[in-house]
Design an enzyme around this catalytic site. Structure first.
Site, PDB file in Angstrom:
ATOM      1  N   VAL A  33       7.721 151.497  20.241  1.00 34.23           N
ATOM      2  CA  VAL A  33       7.809 152.498  19.137  1.00 34.23           C
ATOM      3  C   VAL A  33       7.313 153.617  19.415  1.00 34.23           C
ATOM      4  CG1 VAL A  33       8.020 152.833  16.938  1.00 34.23           C
ATOM      5  CG2 VAL A  33       8.160 150.428  17.702  1.00 34.23           C
ATOM      6  N   CYS A  34       8.030 154.805  19.414  1.00 36.07           N
ATOM      7  CA  CYS A  34       7.710 156.255  19.342  1.00 36.07           C
ATOM      8  C   CYS A  34       8.298 156.956  18.103  1.00 36.07           C
ATOM      9  CB  CYS A  34       7.955 156.961  20.877  1.00 36.07           C
ATOM     10  SG  CYS A  34       9.347 157.255  20.891  1.00 36.07           S
ATOM     11  N   HIS A  35       8.241 158.340  18.392  1.00 39.25           N
ATOM     12  CA  HIS A  35       8.734 159.186  17.051  1.00 39.25           C
ATOM     13  C   HIS A  35      10.109 158.991  17.298  1.00 39.25           C
ATOM     14  CE1 HIS A  35       9.147 162.351  14.324  1.00 39.25           C
ATOM     15  NE2 HIS A  35       9.892 163.024  14.886  1.00 39.25           N
TER      16      HIS A  35
END
Length: 98
Positions: free
Chosen positions: A62-64
């Site tokens: 997961v990232c932004h």
């Protein structure tokens, strides 16, 4: 590369499935909240953190917004890891944050 939506991942958590999530955002981004139970390894640190990961385990990355997690997934796949990218990143996450 395998992908999962934020809603699908949230459903797995709500159903009590054991999932291992790695948040690859920067420290300042994680300070605004992360998925409960997610491990934080900034994307730049992934190549130096392989000893913290198990090739027999599945990871959700997961990232932004989905770009860095996609790049991290590509790198990890090339290293022999089983990973899935959460599309849309934390921008798409509607679940709880810790």
């Amino acid at each position: 590369m395998k992908n999962i939506t934020a809603d699908e991942l949230h459903g797995k958590l709500k159903d009590g499935e054991k999932v291992t999530i790695i948040d690859v955002r920067e420290e300042s981004e994680v300070a605004t909240g992360k998925i409960p139970g997610a491990k934080h390894i900034p994307s730049a640190d992934i190549p130096y953190s392989l000893d913290k990961l198990d090739k027999n385990e599945h990871y959700y990355i997961v990232c932004h917004a989905g770009g860095r997690s996609s790049a991290a997934c590509e790198f990890l796949i090339n290293q022999g890891y089983d990973v899935t990218n959460m599309t849309g990143g934390m921008l798409a996450w509607k679940g709880e944050k810790e």
